[in-house]
Structures are given as structure tokens and as C-alpha cells.
Design a protein around this motif. Structure first.
Motif, mmCIF file in Angstrom:
data_model
loop_
_atom_site.group_PDB
_atom_site.id
_atom_site.type_symbol
_atom_site.label_atom_id
_atom_site.label_comp_id
_atom_site.label_asym_id
_atom_site.label_seq_id
_atom_site.Cartn_x
_atom_site.Cartn_y
_atom_site.Cartn_z
ATOM 1 N N ALA A 33 0.833 -1.205 0.000
ATOM 2 C CA ALA A 33 0.000 0.000 0.000
ATOM 3 C C ALA A 33 0.868 1.256 0.000
ATOM 4 O O ALA A 33 0.594 2.222 -0.735
ATOM 5 C CB ALA A 33 -0.929 -0.010 1.212
ATOM 6 N N GLU A 34 1.916 1.252 0.809
ATOM 7 C CA GLU A 34 2.821 2.404 0.864
ATOM 8 C C GLU A 34 3.545 2.594 -0.467
ATOM 9 O O GLU A 34 3.687 3.727 -0.956
ATOM 10 C CB GLU A 34 3.832 2.212 1.993
ATOM 11 C CG GLU A 34 3.215 2.266 3.387
ATOM 12 C CD GLU A 34 4.217 1.920 4.480
ATOM 13 O OE1 GLU A 34 5.319 1.422 4.137
ATOM 14 O OE2 GLU A 34 3.904 2.143 5.664
ATOM 15 N N MET A 35 3.989 1.486 -1.066
ATOM 16 C CA MET A 35 4.699 1.584 -2.336
ATOM 17 C C MET A 35 3.758 1.995 -3.463
ATOM 18 O O MET A 35 4.158 2.710 -4.392
ATOM 19 C CB MET A 35 5.381 0.256 -2.667
ATOM 20 C CG MET A 35 6.509 -0.133 -1.714
ATOM 21 S SD MET A 35 7.670 1.220 -1.370
ATOM 22 C CE MET A 35 8.187 1.682 -3.014
ATOM 23 N N THR A 36 2.495 1.562 -3.406
ATOM 24 C CA THR A 36 1.522 1.975 -4.424
ATOM 25 C C THR A 36 1.389 3.489 -4.439
ATOM 26 O O THR A 36 1.395 4.123 -5.504
ATOM 27 C CB THR A 36 0.153 1.323 -4.159
ATOM 28 O OG1 THR A 36 0.266 -0.097 -4.328
ATOM 29 C CG2 THR A 36 -0.899 1.850 -5.126
ATOM 30 N N LYS A 37 1.271 4.082 -3.267
ATOM 31 C CA LYS A 37 1.168 5.543 -3.169
ATOM 32 C C LYS A 37 2.406 6.203 -3.769
ATOM 33 O O LYS A 37 2.301 7.173 -4.527
ATOM 34 C CB LYS A 37 1.002 5.955 -1.704
ATOM 35 C CG LYS A 37 0.812 7.453 -1.477
ATOM 36 C CD LYS A 37 0.543 7.738 -0.008
ATOM 37 C CE LYS A 37 0.252 9.215 0.224
ATOM 38 N NZ LYS A 37 1.400 10.084 -0.103
ATOM 39 N N TRP A 38 3.584 5.661 -3.463
ATOM 40 C CA TRP A 38 4.826 6.245 -3.975
ATOM 41 C C TRP A 38 4.882 6.126 -5.498
ATOM 42 O O TRP A 38 5.211 7.094 -6.198
ATOM 43 C CB TRP A 38 6.033 5.545 -3.347
ATOM 44 C CG TRP A 38 7.330 6.253 -3.609
ATOM 45 C CD1 TRP A 38 7.950 7.163 -2.811
ATOM 46 C CD2 TRP A 38 8.156 6.120 -4.788
ATOM 47 N NE1 TRP A 38 9.116 7.609 -3.404
ATOM 48 C CE2 TRP A 38 9.264 6.989 -4.616
ATOM 49 C CE3 TRP A 38 8.072 5.369 -5.952
ATOM 50 C CZ2 TRP A 38 10.272 7.115 -5.570
ATOM 51 C CZ3 TRP A 38 9.069 5.494 -6.915
ATOM 52 C CH2 TRP A 38 10.154 6.354 -6.723
ATOM 53 N N PHE A 39 4.560 4.949 -6.024
ATOM 54 C CA PHE A 39 4.641 4.740 -7.471
ATOM 55 C C PHE A 39 3.639 5.617 -8.224
ATOM 56 O O PHE A 39 3.944 6.117 -9.313
ATOM 57 C CB PHE A 39 4.413 3.268 -7.806
ATOM 58 C CG PHE A 39 5.548 2.367 -7.406
ATOM 59 C CD1 PHE A 39 6.859 2.687 -7.728
ATOM 60 C CD2 PHE A 39 5.308 1.194 -6.700
ATOM 61 C CE1 PHE A 39 7.918 1.860 -7.360
ATOM 62 C CE2 PHE A 39 6.355 0.361 -6.330
ATOM 63 C CZ PHE A 39 7.659 0.697 -6.656
#
Length: 213
Positions: A133-139
Motif C-alpha cells: 500500500a505504501e509503495m503503491t502511493k509512492w509509485f
């Protein structure tokens, strides 16, 4: 139907039956290396020898067990181990499937080739739901090219990935592919300039036996 009869016999008897096959039948049978072990040290030595031949690992069998295709049990066990790990850079991401249909969970990654990055694999397992979830936001915030289901992203995220072996492949620009890659962890402590190189991948490929794979 001698082969079918051998399959029904315990391992010791079946091996003897296959071992006594005569030409021309034997020309159509490739026997796998066979050895017995009585302690962990002997198993480890056999495992090391298997990897040196270019095999993924060992199939450990109870000698008194019969061949039962399609059934799982503890009489036959696979022994495998990660060949190595690589620090790689994420270059593209895709939306997942099932419970991960709304998050970017499938990562294409690359190694360094001089000043450029060349893709070498794709992984979608290993991170927690919170990390994804955190990486989705970053990407989403660092997308270079939105292709709908797939996004090319800024090459800034470094991952450590494990795998079973390195193969030659025309699919990726690197000329290699990782078999069964899985993410070990995120590496926020590393920059893309510290990721592993194509030379490191080639070294692992040669060490495992090259084209024996």
C-alpha cells in the motif's frame, strides 16, 4: 507394463527394476543420479554436488515409499535453497490480481549495465500488504508513463530479491532472467547507483553451471 509395475513397488525394489532395463528400452530412459544419506552432513554434500551440476536441489525420498502421482505427502520432499540475492531497481509496476487488484504489487526490476539499467526480472511476492500500500502511493506519485494496467516509474526504489537460478533469456534487455524471483525486502538504505550489476548476474550464471540450466 514393467514401468507401471515398478512405479507401484517401494523405492528400493522399483530402482532395481529400472536399473535392470535392457536396450532398446534403456535408450529412452534417462536415470537421475541416485545416492543414500544417513546424516545431515551427507545430505548437505549431496545438495552442494547437485547445485554444482546445475540442478536446483534434491528430491529426498523414503526408500520404502511407492510412487503416487498427484498425491502430496512427507515420503517425497523437495530440498531447495536460494542460489543468491541481488539488489535491483524497480523500473515498472503493474496492478495485481485477486485481493491485490487495486494496488501496484507486481514489480519489474533491473540491474546496472554501466550507466544504464537493464531489466532482468519481475516479482510479485514477498512484501506485506502494508508495504505494498505504501509503495503503491509512492509509485502513483512517481509515474513516468501511465499505460493503464502498467506504469513505468522513476527508477529510485531498490529491492533485494532472491531466486532459484539465473537463465539466459531474450525477454529482458539484460539477456538474463531470474527463475522464481521473490522480494526479500525493500532497501531504502541503498541508492540505485548501489544496485547490483549485469556482471554480477553473469557471474552467478556461470557459477551455477551456465547453460546446464
Amino acid at each position: 507394463h514393467r514401468d507401471t509395475e515398478a512405479q507401484r513397488r517401494p523405492g528400493t525394489q522399483g530402482k532395481l527394476m529400472f536399473g535392470n532395463l535392457e536396450s532398446p528400452t534403456v535408450e529412452r530412459v534417462m536415470r537421475a543420479p541416485f545416492a543414500t544419506a544417513t546424516n545431515p552432513e551427507e545430505v548437505e554434500a549431496l545438495f552442494t554436488a547437485a547445485q554444482a551440476r546445475g540442478n536446483e536441489g534434491l528430491m529426498i525420498k523414503d526408500l520404502e515409499s511407492a510412487y503416487t502421482p498427484g498425491r502430496r505427502g512427507k515420503a517425497w520432499l523437495k530440498m531447495k535453497r536460494e542460489l543468491a540475492t541481488l539488489d535491483v531497481v524497480v523500473t515498472a509496476v503493474e496492478y495485481g490480481h485477486g485481493k491485490r487488484i487495486g494496488v501496484l504489487s507486481d514489480y519489474t526490476f533491473a540491474v546496472r549495465d554501466g550507466e544504464r539499467l537493464v531489466n532482468i526480472g519481475k516479482a510479485y511476492s514477498g512484501l506485506t500488504d502494508v508495504e505494498i500500500a505504501e509503495m503503491t502511493k509512492w509509485f502513483l506519485e512517481h509515474t513516468l508513463d501511465d499505460q493503464g494496467y502498467r506504469r513505468e516509474v522513476e527508477p529510485k526504489i531498490v529491492l533485494e530479491v532472491a531466486f532459484n537460478n539465473v537463465m539466459k533469456s531474450d525477454r529482458h534487455e539484460s539477456g538474463f532472467a531470474l527463475r522464481f524471483p521473490r522480494i526479500v525486502r525493500l532497501r531504502p538504505d541503498k541508492s540505485p547507483q548501489e544496485a547490483d550489476t549485469i556482471e554480477r548476474a553473469a557471474e552467478i550464471y556461470q557459477r551455477q553451471g551456465g547453460d546446464q540450466q
